[in-house]
Design a protein around this motif. Structure first.
Motif, mmCIF file in Angstrom:
data_model
loop_
_atom_site.group_PDB
_atom_site.id
_atom_site.type_symbol
_atom_site.label_atom_id
_atom_site.label_comp_id
_atom_site.label_asym_id
_atom_site.label_seq_id
_atom_site.Cartn_x
_atom_site.Cartn_y
_atom_site.Cartn_z
ATOM 1 N N ILE A 83 0.853 -1.249 0.051
ATOM 2 C CA ILE A 83 -0.109 -0.120 0.012
ATOM 3 C C ILE A 83 0.900 1.357 -0.042
ATOM 4 C CG2 ILE A 83 -1.641 1.217 1.304
ATOM 5 C CD1 ILE A 83 -2.767 -1.201 -0.144
ATOM 6 N N GLU A 84 1.982 1.194 0.782
ATOM 7 C CA GLU A 84 2.752 2.403 0.735
ATOM 8 C C GLU A 84 3.556 2.498 -0.689
ATOM 9 O OE1 GLU A 84 7.296 3.203 2.496
ATOM 10 O OE2 GLU A 84 6.114 1.886 3.702
ATOM 11 N N LEU A 85 3.851 1.455 -1.252
ATOM 12 C CA LEU A 85 4.498 1.707 -2.689
ATOM 13 C C LEU A 85 3.283 2.110 -3.582
ATOM 14 C CD1 LEU A 85 6.428 -1.638 -3.165
ATOM 15 C CD2 LEU A 85 7.326 0.789 -3.168
ATOM 16 N N LEU A 86 1.984 1.681 -3.577
ATOM 17 C CA LEU A 86 0.969 2.050 -4.253
ATOM 18 C C LEU A 86 0.714 3.591 -4.043
ATOM 19 C CD1 LEU A 86 -1.150 1.450 -6.409
ATOM 20 C CD2 LEU A 86 -2.573 0.751 -4.566
ATOM 21 N N ASN A 87 0.826 4.149 -2.858
ATOM 22 C CA ASN A 87 0.865 5.441 -2.609
ATOM 23 C C ASN A 87 2.095 6.302 -3.039
ATOM 24 O OD1 ASN A 87 -1.763 5.884 -1.161
ATOM 25 N ND2 ASN A 87 -0.740 4.904 0.587
ATOM 26 N N ASP A 88 3.163 5.597 -3.360
ATOM 27 C CA ASP A 88 4.197 6.398 -4.028
ATOM 28 C C ASP A 88 3.832 6.553 -5.250
ATOM 29 O OD1 ASP A 88 5.586 6.302 -1.619
ATOM 30 O OD2 ASP A 88 6.802 4.742 -1.925
ATOM 31 N N PHE A 89 3.333 5.647 -5.910
ATOM 32 C CA PHE A 89 2.853 5.617 -7.475
ATOM 33 C C PHE A 89 2.175 6.790 -7.486
ATOM 34 C CE2 PHE A 89 4.841 1.136 -7.848
ATOM 35 C CZ PHE A 89 5.462 1.679 -8.823
ATOM 36 N N TYR A 90 0.869 6.968 -6.875
ATOM 37 C CA TYR A 90 -0.016 7.970 -6.956
ATOM 38 C C TYR A 90 0.698 9.555 -6.588
ATOM 39 C CZ TYR A 90 -4.086 5.041 -6.775
ATOM 40 O OH TYR A 90 -5.137 4.171 -7.009
ATOM 41 N N SER A 91 1.537 9.550 -5.689
ATOM 42 C CA SER A 91 2.130 10.835 -5.282
ATOM 43 C C SER A 91 3.001 11.529 -6.300
ATOM 44 C CB SER A 91 3.043 10.868 -3.998
ATOM 45 O OG SER A 91 4.378 9.893 -4.184
ATOM 46 N N VAL A 92 3.626 10.483 -7.469
ATOM 47 C CA VAL A 92 4.466 10.850 -8.582
ATOM 48 C C VAL A 92 3.355 10.979 -9.849
ATOM 49 C CG1 VAL A 92 6.615 10.311 -7.452
ATOM 50 C CG2 VAL A 92 5.197 8.548 -9.083
ATOM 51 N N HIS A 93 2.197 10.815 -9.887
ATOM 52 C CA HIS A 93 1.237 11.013 -10.905
ATOM 53 C C HIS A 93 1.826 9.640 -11.636
ATOM 54 C CE1 HIS A 93 -0.246 14.431 -9.140
ATOM 55 N NE2 HIS A 93 0.742 14.886 -9.081
ATOM 56 N N PHE A 94 1.808 8.614 -11.432
ATOM 57 C CA PHE A 94 2.263 7.442 -12.267
ATOM 58 C C PHE A 94 1.184 7.154 -13.265
ATOM 59 C CE2 PHE A 94 2.242 3.011 -13.161
ATOM 60 C CZ PHE A 94 3.379 2.674 -13.683
ATOM 61 N N PHE A 95 0.042 7.378 -12.888
ATOM 62 C CA PHE A 95 -0.904 6.965 -13.947
ATOM 63 C C PHE A 95 -1.383 7.828 -14.840
ATOM 64 C CE2 PHE A 95 -1.573 4.577 -9.735
ATOM 65 C CZ PHE A 95 -1.377 3.413 -10.138
ATOM 66 N N GLU A 96 -0.830 9.175 -14.877
ATOM 67 C CA GLU A 96 -1.158 10.148 -15.796
ATOM 68 C C GLU A 96 -0.035 10.275 -16.649
ATOM 69 O OE1 GLU A 96 -1.683 12.902 -12.596
ATOM 70 O OE2 GLU A 96 -3.401 11.616 -11.743
ATOM 71 N N ILE A 97 1.203 9.928 -16.353
ATOM 72 C CA ILE A 97 2.298 10.273 -17.303
ATOM 73 C C ILE A 97 2.444 9.369 -18.511
ATOM 74 C CG2 ILE A 97 3.696 10.946 -15.377
ATOM 75 C CD1 ILE A 97 5.279 8.692 -15.538
ATOM 76 N N PRO A 98 3.192 9.720 -19.425
ATOM 77 C CA PRO A 98 3.293 8.793 -20.693
ATOM 78 C C PRO A 98 4.111 7.568 -20.406
ATOM 79 C CG PRO A 98 4.304 11.000 -21.054
ATOM 80 C CD PRO A 98 4.046 11.040 -19.583
ATOM 81 N N ASP A 99 3.848 6.536 -21.074
ATOM 82 C CA ASP A 99 4.066 5.268 -21.126
ATOM 83 C C ASP A 99 5.732 5.215 -21.210
ATOM 84 O OD1 ASP A 99 1.512 4.561 -20.542
ATOM 85 O OD2 ASP A 99 1.280 3.667 -22.592
ATOM 86 N N THR A 100 6.247 5.793 -22.205
ATOM 87 C CA THR A 100 7.607 5.750 -22.348
ATOM 88 C C THR A 100 8.218 7.188 -22.449
ATOM 89 O OG1 THR A 100 9.178 4.809 -23.867
ATOM 90 C CG2 THR A 100 7.242 5.635 -24.806
ATOM 91 N N PHE A 101 9.540 7.217 -22.309
ATOM 92 C CA PHE A 101 10.399 8.577 -22.421
ATOM 93 C C PHE A 101 11.372 8.438 -23.553
ATOM 94 C CE2 PHE A 101 8.235 9.301 -18.661
ATOM 95 C CZ PHE A 101 8.210 10.865 -18.476
ATOM 96 N N HIS A 102 11.133 7.662 -24.649
ATOM 97 C CA HIS A 102 11.680 7.155 -25.770
ATOM 98 C C HIS A 102 11.613 8.392 -26.726
ATOM 99 C CE1 HIS A 102 13.499 3.461 -25.224
ATOM 100 N NE2 HIS A 102 12.419 2.793 -25.072
ATOM 101 N N ILE A 103 10.471 9.175 -26.560
ATOM 102 C CA ILE A 103 10.198 10.231 -27.537
ATOM 103 C C ILE A 103 10.682 11.580 -26.855
ATOM 104 C CG2 ILE A 103 8.224 11.385 -28.520
ATOM 105 C CD1 ILE A 103 6.691 8.687 -28.575
#
Length: 168
Positions: A83-103
């Motif tokens: 749950i702590e890790l999941l909250n970390d993902f929410y805090s960095v807006h993981f679900f809103e960023i692009p899938d890759t940084f190759h572009i």
């Protein structure tokens, strides 16, 4: 009029059925989900033959593991840690960023005074890590290249530290 409604209904049915079959995962982030439906994975990918390749799978149901050098090692990860890790993902807006940084995008000023945007897709010249979070039927993956995005790279480092201690 009835023919148009019938054609519309058929097309809507075909579109809806193809849409469901085409996507194995939902694109809608759920607001609620059972803790046993959380899965966080990190997989290293290397362009050089010297780097260690590994796959980490973190689950709340006790089936967490580290796969490295053709060996699968069980990991002890608590639900609170997950749950702590999941909250970390929410805090960095993981679900809103692009899938890759190759572009890579770059603004350039032309001689005629017009600003244009150049978009390049770069090959991964260095090692990368693929980070995925699955919540019920929803799944989001992001490639971390050259420690970017920084917030997700920090979570990967945290997970790597956790697996070192959890494997012992």
């Amino acid at each position: 009029m009835k023919v148009n409604l019938l054609i519309f209904s058929i097309l809507l049915g075909v579109f809806a059925s193809n849409n469901v079959l085409a996507k194995p995962y939902s694109s809608i982030l759920p607001a609620q989900f059972p803790v046993k439906k959380i899965l966080i994975t990190v997989s290293s990918q290397s362009t050089s033959g010297n780097a260690d390749i590994y796959h980490v799978s973190l689950k709340a149901n006790g089936n967490s593991f580290l796969a490295k050098n053709n060996e699968k090692q069980p990991l002890k990860i608590s639900t609170d840690t997950l749950i702590e890790l999941l909250n970390d993902f929410y805090s960095v807006h993981f679900f809103e960023i692009p899938d890759t940084f190759h572009i890579k995008k770059k603004a350039v000023l032309k001689d005629n005074g017009i600003v244009t945007t150049i978009v390049n897709k770069e090959l991964a010249a260095t090692d990368s890590k693929k980070v995925c979070v699955q919540l019920r039927e929803y799944k989001k993956c992001v490639s971390v290249i050259d420690n970017q995005p920084a917030g997700i790279s920090q979570i990967v480092n945290k997970i790597e530290t956790l697996i070192e201690s959890a494997g012992r």
